[in-house]
Design a protein around this motif. Sequence first.
Motif, PDB file in Angstrom:
ATOM      1  N   ALA B   8       0.836  -1.183   0.000  1.00 28.94           N
ATOM      2  CA  ALA B   8       0.000   0.000   0.000  1.00 28.94           C
ATOM      3  C   ALA B   8       0.879   1.244   0.000  1.00 28.94           C
ATOM      4  O   ALA B   8       1.864   1.319   0.729  1.00 28.94           O
ATOM      5  CB  ALA B   8      -0.896  -0.002   1.223  1.00 28.94           C
ATOM      6  N   GLU B   9       0.521   2.201  -0.856  1.00 27.19           N
ATOM      7  CA  GLU B   9       1.254   3.465  -0.857  1.00 27.19           C
ATOM      8  C   GLU B   9       0.489   4.486  -0.047  1.00 27.19           C
ATOM      9  O   GLU B   9      -0.662   4.281   0.307  1.00 27.19           O
ATOM     10  CB  GLU B   9       1.431   3.947  -2.302  1.00 27.19           C
ATOM     11  CG  GLU B   9       2.513   3.165  -3.013  1.00 27.19           C
ATOM     12  CD  GLU B   9       2.603   3.541  -4.474  1.00 27.19           C
ATOM     13  OE1 GLU B   9       2.022   4.574  -4.851  1.00 27.19           O
ATOM     14  OE2 GLU B   9       3.255   2.794  -5.221  1.00 27.19           O
ATOM     15  N   PHE B  10       1.154   5.611   0.189  1.00 26.13           N
ATOM     16  CA  PHE B  10       0.534   6.653   0.989  1.00 26.13           C
ATOM     17  C   PHE B  10      -0.816   7.067   0.398  1.00 26.13           C
ATOM     18  O   PHE B  10      -1.786   7.255   1.114  1.00 26.13           O
ATOM     19  CB  PHE B  10       1.470   7.858   1.069  1.00 26.13           C
ATOM     20  CG  PHE B  10       1.070   8.824   2.129  1.00 26.13           C
ATOM     21  CD1 PHE B  10       1.384   8.582   3.446  1.00 26.13           C
ATOM     22  CD2 PHE B  10       0.341   9.953   1.804  1.00 26.13           C
ATOM     23  CE1 PHE B  10       0.999   9.468   4.435  1.00 26.13           C
ATOM     24  CE2 PHE B  10      -0.048  10.834   2.788  1.00 26.13           C
ATOM     25  CZ  PHE B  10       0.286  10.597   4.109  1.00 26.13           C
ATOM     26  N   ASN B  41      -8.117  32.859  16.853  1.00 21.94           N
ATOM     27  CA  ASN B  41      -6.750  32.865  16.373  1.00 21.94           C
ATOM     28  C   ASN B  41      -6.671  32.022  15.092  1.00 21.94           C
ATOM     29  O   ASN B  41      -7.171  30.903  15.074  1.00 21.94           O
ATOM     30  CB  ASN B  41      -5.861  32.272  17.480  1.00 21.94           C
ATOM     31  CG  ASN B  41      -4.423  32.137  17.049  1.00 21.94           C
ATOM     32  OD1 ASN B  41      -4.127  31.512  16.038  1.00 21.94           O
ATOM     33  ND2 ASN B  41      -3.528  32.714  17.819  1.00 21.94           N
ATOM     34  N   VAL B  43      -4.384  30.292  13.632  1.00 26.12           N
ATOM     35  CA  VAL B  43      -3.758  28.967  13.765  1.00 26.12           C
ATOM     36  C   VAL B  43      -4.739  27.988  14.405  1.00 26.12           C
ATOM     37  O   VAL B  43      -4.897  26.853  13.951  1.00 26.12           O
ATOM     38  CB  VAL B  43      -2.459  29.040  14.607  1.00 26.12           C
ATOM     39  CG1 VAL B  43      -1.892  27.651  14.830  1.00 26.12           C
ATOM     40  CG2 VAL B  43      -1.441  29.932  13.933  1.00 26.12           C
ATOM     41  N   LEU B  44      -5.428  28.452  15.445  1.00 21.70           N
ATOM     42  CA  LEU B  44      -6.377  27.572  16.132  1.00 21.70           C
ATOM     43  C   LEU B  44      -7.581  27.266  15.241  1.00 21.70           C
ATOM     44  O   LEU B  44      -8.108  26.146  15.255  1.00 21.70           O
ATOM     45  CB  LEU B  44      -6.835  28.217  17.442  1.00 21.70           C
ATOM     46  CG  LEU B  44      -5.724  28.470  18.468  1.00 21.70           C
ATOM     47  CD1 LEU B  44      -6.315  29.043  19.752  1.00 21.70           C
ATOM     48  CD2 LEU B  44      -4.934  27.208  18.762  1.00 21.70           C
ATOM     49  N   PHE B  46      -7.560  27.191  11.911  1.00 24.21           N
ATOM     50  CA  PHE B  46      -7.078  26.249  10.895  1.00 24.21           C
ATOM     51  C   PHE B  46      -6.987  24.840  11.479  1.00 24.21           C
ATOM     52  O   PHE B  46      -7.435  23.862  10.859  1.00 24.21           O
ATOM     53  CB  PHE B  46      -5.714  26.709  10.374  1.00 24.21           C
ATOM     54  CG  PHE B  46      -5.004  25.674   9.543  1.00 24.21           C
ATOM     55  CD1 PHE B  46      -5.306  25.544   8.191  1.00 24.21           C
ATOM     56  CD2 PHE B  46      -4.043  24.841  10.093  1.00 24.21           C
ATOM     57  CE1 PHE B  46      -4.675  24.583   7.411  1.00 24.21           C
ATOM     58  CE2 PHE B  46      -3.405  23.878   9.321  1.00 24.21           C
ATOM     59  CZ  PHE B  46      -3.716  23.751   7.976  1.00 24.21           C
ATOM     60  N   SER B  47      -6.423  24.743  12.689  1.00 21.42           N
ATOM     61  CA  SER B  47      -6.261  23.424  13.309  1.00 21.42           C
ATOM     62  C   SER B  47      -7.613  22.772  13.563  1.00 21.42           C
ATOM     63  O   SER B  47      -7.784  21.571  13.331  1.00 21.42           O
ATOM     64  CB  SER B  47      -5.509  23.546  14.627  1.00 21.42           C
ATOM     65  OG  SER B  47      -4.355  24.310  14.454  1.00 21.42           O
ATOM     66  N   LEU B  50      -8.933  21.407  10.429  1.00 16.44           N
ATOM     67  CA  LEU B  50      -8.128  20.244  10.050  1.00 16.44           C
ATOM     68  C   LEU B  50      -8.538  19.004  10.837  1.00 16.44           C
ATOM     69  O   LEU B  50      -8.695  17.915  10.276  1.00 16.44           O
ATOM     70  CB  LEU B  50      -6.644  20.545  10.270  1.00 16.44           C
ATOM     71  CG  LEU B  50      -5.678  19.447   9.837  1.00 16.44           C
ATOM     72  CD1 LEU B  50      -5.527  19.427   8.328  1.00 16.44           C
ATOM     73  CD2 LEU B  50      -4.322  19.622  10.498  1.00 16.44           C
ATOM     74  N   PHE B  51      -8.741  19.169  12.139  1.00 15.50           N
ATOM     75  CA  PHE B  51      -9.075  18.002  12.955  1.00 15.50           C
ATOM     76  C   PHE B  51     -10.502  17.526  12.691  1.00 15.50           C
ATOM     77  O   PHE B  51     -10.786  16.329  12.781  1.00 15.50           O
ATOM     78  CB  PHE B  51      -8.847  18.295  14.440  1.00 15.50           C
ATOM     79  CG  PHE B  51      -7.397  18.571  14.757  1.00 15.50           C
ATOM     80  CD1 PHE B  51      -6.412  17.766  14.218  1.00 15.50           C
ATOM     81  CD2 PHE B  51      -7.035  19.646  15.545  1.00 15.50           C
ATOM     82  CE1 PHE B  51      -5.070  18.020  14.475  1.00 15.50           C
ATOM     83  CE2 PHE B  51      -5.701  19.913  15.812  1.00 15.50           C
ATOM     84  CZ  PHE B  51      -4.715  19.090  15.270  1.00 15.50           C
ATOM     85  N   LEU B 102      -7.282  10.371  17.498  1.00 12.08           N
ATOM     86  CA  LEU B 102      -6.391  11.524  17.318  1.00 12.08           C
ATOM     87  C   LEU B 102      -7.192  12.795  17.023  1.00 12.08           C
ATOM     88  O   LEU B 102      -6.968  13.847  17.644  1.00 12.08           O
ATOM     89  CB  LEU B 102      -5.417  11.235  16.167  1.00 12.08           C
ATOM     90  CG  LEU B 102      -4.395  12.321  15.892  1.00 12.08           C
ATOM     91  CD1 LEU B 102      -3.287  12.263  16.929  1.00 12.08           C
ATOM     92  CD2 LEU B 102      -3.806  12.187  14.500  1.00 12.08           C
ATOM     93  N   MET B 106      -7.343  15.811  19.646  1.00  7.61           N
ATOM     94  CA  MET B 106      -6.675  17.066  19.272  1.00  7.61           C
ATOM     95  C   MET B 106      -7.667  18.222  19.177  1.00  7.61           C
ATOM     96  O   MET B 106      -7.346  19.350  19.533  1.00  7.61           O
ATOM     97  CB  MET B 106      -5.932  16.902  17.930  1.00  7.61           C
ATOM     98  CG  MET B 106      -4.649  16.099  18.014  1.00  7.61           C
ATOM     99  SD  MET B 106      -3.466  16.702  19.240  1.00  7.61           S
ATOM    100  CE  MET B 106      -3.091  18.330  18.606  1.00  7.61           C
ATOM    101  N   LEU B 109      -8.315  19.363  22.694  1.00  6.15           N
ATOM    102  CA  LEU B 109      -7.207  20.132  23.258  1.00  6.15           C
ATOM    103  C   LEU B 109      -7.070  21.500  22.595  1.00  6.15           C
ATOM    104  O   LEU B 109      -6.741  22.495  23.231  1.00  6.15           O
ATOM    105  CB  LEU B 109      -5.895  19.349  23.097  1.00  6.15           C
ATOM    106  CG  LEU B 109      -5.784  18.059  23.918  1.00  6.15           C
ATOM    107  CD1 LEU B 109      -4.568  17.255  23.487  1.00  6.15           C
ATOM    108  CD2 LEU B 109      -5.709  18.379  25.397  1.00  6.15           C
ATOM    109  N   THR B 110      -7.326  21.536  21.297  1.00  9.76           N
ATOM    110  CA  THR B 110      -7.142  22.792  20.557  1.00  9.76           C
ATOM    111  C   THR B 110      -8.302  23.756  20.785  1.00  9.76           C
ATOM    112  O   THR B 110      -8.093  24.940  21.057  1.00  9.76           O
ATOM    113  CB  THR B 110      -7.025  22.511  19.046  1.00  9.76           C
ATOM    114  OG1 THR B 110      -6.056  21.500  18.843  1.00  9.76           O
ATOM    115  CG2 THR B 110      -6.623  23.760  18.301  1.00  9.76           C
ATOM    116  N   SER B 111      -9.531  23.236  20.659  1.00  7.11           N
ATOM    117  CA  SER B 111     -10.693  24.129  20.789  1.00  7.11           C
ATOM    118  C   SER B 111     -11.362  23.913  22.138  1.00  7.11           C
ATOM    119  O   SER B 111     -11.054  24.607  23.093  1.00  7.11           O
ATOM    120  CB  SER B 111     -11.686  23.867  19.654  1.00  7.11           C
ATOM    121  OG  SER B 111     -11.066  24.051  18.403  1.00  7.11           O
TER     122      SER B 111
END
Lengths: 57, 311
Positions: B8-10, B41, B43-44, B46-47, B50-51, B102, B106, B109-111
């Motif tokens: 399997a590849e990525f 913020n 960064v927050l 965006f995170s 993402l999560f 995960l 995450m 923890l982030t939000s």
Amino acid sequence: MTIRKDHEVHKRRGKTNLTLGVVLGAFVLLVFAITISKMVGEAKRVQSENATTTQAE
Amino acid sequence: MTDQSYDAEFGDFFALLKPRVMSLVVFTAAVGLLVAPVSMNPVLAFSAVLFIALGAGASGALNMWWDADIDQIMKRTQGRPIPAGRVTPSNALIMGLWLSVLAVGMLGLTSNWVAAGLLAFTIFFYAVVYSMWLKRSTPQNIVIGGAAGAFPPMVGWAAATGGVSVESVLMFSLIFMWTPPHFWSLALFMNHDYSAAGVPMMTVTHGKPYTRKQILIYTVLLTPITLAIAFTSIGGPVYFAAAVILSVGFLRGAWGLFNRSEDIATGDDYAAERGVFKFSLLYLFALFFALLIEAALRGLNLTWGAWPVWI
């Protein structure tokens, strides 16, 4: 004494492993950026809280 | 399994996350987060998005693990990593479970843990309630399953505000009511596959004329929700104009489908059905984009004070 020849499996999976490494590295950087952002946000909050208490006094 | 067989590849693992579904999740979650009356913020923010996307991807992997047997039968899904033999089912399961943990951890923890809890519920709902339970047992599968797709803006809103409110419930309701007409219009011209796989799609169990009626009913029920958002704190005249135009278009399309016979539909290879399906995608995308415009206008203080906020 070092192992010179990569095992065939390592070659075959090399690209996948590299990509995974980059992704994990990016994740580490992201966690770091989140930490800094949260600390800065908290510092600002404490600062403004202190400012209002000083004003009240 | 190590030497001769395919490794399997990525990209194969990435395909397990259902990237196309994920892009819609990214968009609606980002809108939910950005229209919330709390500045975040970058960064927050965006995170958080993402999560949320990662959690959606994890539920996609769990879905592909569970559905590998029927994915093998349907033409549309035969190329997925598990039926194509590029990823083993157990690897997909492990990846889905760990990415779920995960993503939820995450996001908490982030939000905040309200958002994380909603994300966990979304994953559970899609993987267990929809994939394992309802998809193969009831022709209403799409209706209930739509709830999973409707959660992301609510999770985004919760990530920003820490709670649930009438605005986020309405965004949820919008996607929830939109999903059945969106998906059933696709099913009208795709049903051969579903019947072969034994998935009780409404077009198979109740027939196409009944499905056309259901599309119309859900489109009618969707309209007041779409319009109501205009009169909440996230709405405004730009959104209202878009909502009126798009609602008229969707209702006309659904009415058109309702009045078509199968002979006419097969005659032009389901041109109108394909049209409504495409329009439904535009409908959702444009409405959420209009919400973003309203948020940008509020950011620039370009609001119209006389606009009524009733809800």
